[in-house]
Design a protein around this motif. Sequence first.
Motif, PDB file in Angstrom:
ATOM      1  N   LEU A  26       0.686  -1.199   0.131  1.00 19.33           N
ATOM      2  CA  LEU A  26      -0.067   0.013   0.132  1.00 19.33           C
ATOM      3  C   LEU A  26       0.769   1.265  -0.017  1.00 19.33           C
ATOM      4  O   LEU A  26       0.506   2.286  -0.565  1.00 19.33           O
ATOM      5  CB  LEU A  26      -0.850   0.171   1.105  1.00 19.33           C
ATOM      6  CG  LEU A  26      -1.717   1.181   1.423  1.00 19.33           C
ATOM      7  CD1 LEU A  26      -3.023   1.320   0.308  1.00 19.33           C
ATOM      8  CD2 LEU A  26      -2.660   1.095   2.651  1.00 19.33           C
ATOM      9  N   LEU A  27       2.143   1.145   0.849  1.00 23.37           N
ATOM     10  CA  LEU A  27       2.820   2.281   0.740  1.00 23.37           C
ATOM     11  C   LEU A  27       3.315   2.803  -0.577  1.00 23.37           C
ATOM     12  O   LEU A  27       3.289   3.738  -0.927  1.00 23.37           O
ATOM     13  CB  LEU A  27       3.975   1.983   1.903  1.00 23.37           C
ATOM     14  CG  LEU A  27       4.923   3.162   2.053  1.00 23.37           C
ATOM     15  CD1 LEU A  27       5.609   2.888   3.488  1.00 23.37           C
ATOM     16  CD2 LEU A  27       6.365   3.005   1.135  1.00 23.37           C
ATOM     17  N   GLU A  29       2.066   2.374  -3.304  1.00 18.48           N
ATOM     18  CA  GLU A  29       1.138   2.780  -4.121  1.00 18.48           C
ATOM     19  C   GLU A  29       0.595   4.482  -3.601  1.00 18.48           C
ATOM     20  O   GLU A  29       0.724   5.052  -4.605  1.00 18.48           O
ATOM     21  CB  GLU A  29      -0.035   1.960  -4.012  1.00 18.48           C
ATOM     22  CG  GLU A  29      -0.344   0.641  -4.943  1.00 18.48           C
ATOM     23  CD  GLU A  29      -0.264   1.071  -6.345  1.00 18.48           C
ATOM     24  OE1 GLU A  29      -1.164   1.791  -6.924  1.00 18.48           O
ATOM     25  OE2 GLU A  29       0.627   0.336  -7.002  1.00 18.48           O
ATOM     26  N   THR A  30       0.855   4.611  -2.333  1.00 17.18           N
ATOM     27  CA  THR A  30       0.504   5.787  -1.698  1.00 17.18           C
ATOM     28  C   THR A  30       1.555   6.881  -2.433  1.00 17.18           C
ATOM     29  O   THR A  30       1.409   7.942  -2.465  1.00 17.18           O
ATOM     30  CB  THR A  30       0.380   5.664  -0.501  1.00 17.18           C
ATOM     31  OG1 THR A  30      -0.760   4.803   0.089  1.00 17.18           O
ATOM     32  CG2 THR A  30      -0.247   7.170   0.296  1.00 17.18           C
ATOM     33  N   ASN A  33       1.484   9.760  -5.164  1.00 15.23           N
ATOM     34  CA  ASN A  33       0.797  10.889  -4.908  1.00 15.23           C
ATOM     35  C   ASN A  33       1.451  11.780  -3.675  1.00 15.23           C
ATOM     36  O   ASN A  33       0.756  12.241  -3.051  1.00 15.23           O
ATOM     37  CB  ASN A  33      -0.550  10.620  -4.712  1.00 15.23           C
ATOM     38  CG  ASN A  33      -1.310  10.090  -5.970  1.00 15.23           C
ATOM     39  OD1 ASN A  33      -1.093  10.323  -6.923  1.00 15.23           O
ATOM     40  ND2 ASN A  33      -2.192   9.080  -5.728  1.00 15.23           N
ATOM     41  N   THR A  34       2.703  11.028  -3.376  1.00 12.59           N
ATOM     42  CA  THR A  34       3.352  11.898  -2.186  1.00 12.59           C
ATOM     43  C   THR A  34       4.437  12.767  -2.668  1.00 12.59           C
ATOM     44  O   THR A  34       5.230  12.349  -3.486  1.00 12.59           O
ATOM     45  CB  THR A  34       3.710  10.915  -1.144  1.00 12.59           C
ATOM     46  OG1 THR A  34       2.667  10.079  -1.135  1.00 12.59           O
ATOM     47  CG2 THR A  34       4.487  11.373   0.033  1.00 12.59           C
ATOM     48  N   MET A 126       4.624  11.834   3.528  1.00  7.38           N
ATOM     49  CA  MET A 126       4.299  10.569   4.030  1.00  7.38           C
ATOM     50  C   MET A 126       5.182  10.297   5.221  1.00  7.38           C
ATOM     51  O   MET A 126       6.516  10.675   5.028  1.00  7.38           O
ATOM     52  CB  MET A 126       4.236   9.363   3.266  1.00  7.38           C
ATOM     53  CG  MET A 126       4.388   8.053   3.977  1.00  7.38           C
ATOM     54  SD  MET A 126       3.962   6.615   2.795  1.00  7.38           S
ATOM     55  CE  MET A 126       2.323   6.771   2.214  1.00  7.38           C
ATOM     56  N   ASN A 184      -2.890   3.214   6.342  1.00  8.31           N
ATOM     57  CA  ASN A 184      -2.494   4.502   6.011  1.00  8.31           C
ATOM     58  C   ASN A 184      -3.570   5.491   6.311  1.00  8.31           C
ATOM     59  O   ASN A 184      -4.880   5.397   6.368  1.00  8.31           O
ATOM     60  CB  ASN A 184      -2.257   4.721   4.628  1.00  8.31           C
ATOM     61  CG  ASN A 184      -0.960   3.881   4.151  1.00  8.31           C
ATOM     62  OD1 ASN A 184      -0.269   3.605   4.978  1.00  8.31           O
ATOM     63  ND2 ASN A 184      -0.678   3.877   2.917  1.00  8.31           N
ATOM     64  N   GLY A 186      -4.793   9.908   6.841  1.00  7.90           N
ATOM     65  CA  GLY A 186      -3.989  11.201   6.715  1.00  7.90           C
ATOM     66  C   GLY A 186      -4.405  12.220   7.655  1.00  7.90           C
ATOM     67  O   GLY A 186      -5.585  12.322   8.133  1.00  7.90           O
ATOM     68  N   ILE A 198       0.772  11.708   6.048  1.00  9.05           N
ATOM     69  CA  ILE A 198      -0.062  10.357   5.932  1.00  9.05           C
ATOM     70  C   ILE A 198       0.691   9.541   6.840  1.00  9.05           C
ATOM     71  O   ILE A 198       1.680   9.440   6.705  1.00  9.05           O
ATOM     72  CB  ILE A 198      -0.123   9.955   4.346  1.00  9.05           C
ATOM     73  CG1 ILE A 198      -0.740  10.823   3.611  1.00  9.05           C
ATOM     74  CG2 ILE A 198      -0.541   8.307   4.339  1.00  9.05           C
ATOM     75  CD1 ILE A 198      -0.530  10.162   1.901  1.00  9.05           C
ATOM     76  N   SER A 200       1.674   5.940   8.310  1.00  8.18           N
ATOM     77  CA  SER A 200       1.673   4.707   7.696  1.00  8.18           C
ATOM     78  C   SER A 200       2.463   3.747   8.807  1.00  8.18           C
ATOM     79  O   SER A 200       2.706   4.108   9.828  1.00  8.18           O
ATOM     80  CB  SER A 200       2.649   4.725   6.480  1.00  8.18           C
ATOM     81  OG  SER A 200       4.236   5.112   6.951  1.00  8.18           O
TER      82      SER A 200
END
Length: 217
Positions: A26-27, A29-30, A33-34, A126, A184, A186, A198, A200
């Motif tokens: 998941l990290l 993927e996130t 957009n970070t 993040m 995750n 926000g 975000i 994590s």
Amino acid sequence: ERLIAEVGDDCHINWFPGHMAKALRLLKETLKNTQYILEVRDARVPLSSANAEIEEIVRQKQRLVLFNKSDMISKAQRERIRSWFENRGQKVAMTNALDPKTLRKVIPLVQKTAKPKFHSIPTVCMILGFPNVGKSSIINALRRTAPKRSAAEGPAEARARGKKKGAFGAGARVGANPGVTRHNQGFMVSPKPPIFVIDSPGIMAKNFTSSEEKVQG
């Protein structure tokens, strides 16, 4: 020493809980957009609290390393750590999540180095690190040190900043035991400039290959 004697120097330990493997996927993927990384390490072990798993996937991102629990080491040790990393081009900050004053320079540093093209568009950060290094506590401290609501700030912004409960209103969950954060989450830590962080889950290294890492990890 007893543990080393039991496992042996040449033993290769592979330990990676399922929720951490999921969190790592998941990290990745996130991170698409970070814009910025806040890496939290334990100031008492500034090198061994770095995670090679994280290092590989954030290499191209701008990063600020927060050495948390810095109140537990001497001033001379803090200066040596700062000098060592800054001489290698890495921006650092010495923090104590229980003392918000030590975090007042973090938001300005992020703003200065992230350099958003448009001030109205939030910078998304993040926060990463091993379990139990104080990531969630740092987020809560950053939210407390954020500028007070201005006259131009509307109700939606106030809710987002935590004046009322909303999408980012509640604080980050914290606990003495590792693994409190499993997903995750926000949080807005600054309305002007708009900065989201975000939180994590803490991610351990996948394996340990040396006796020292087996014991310390």
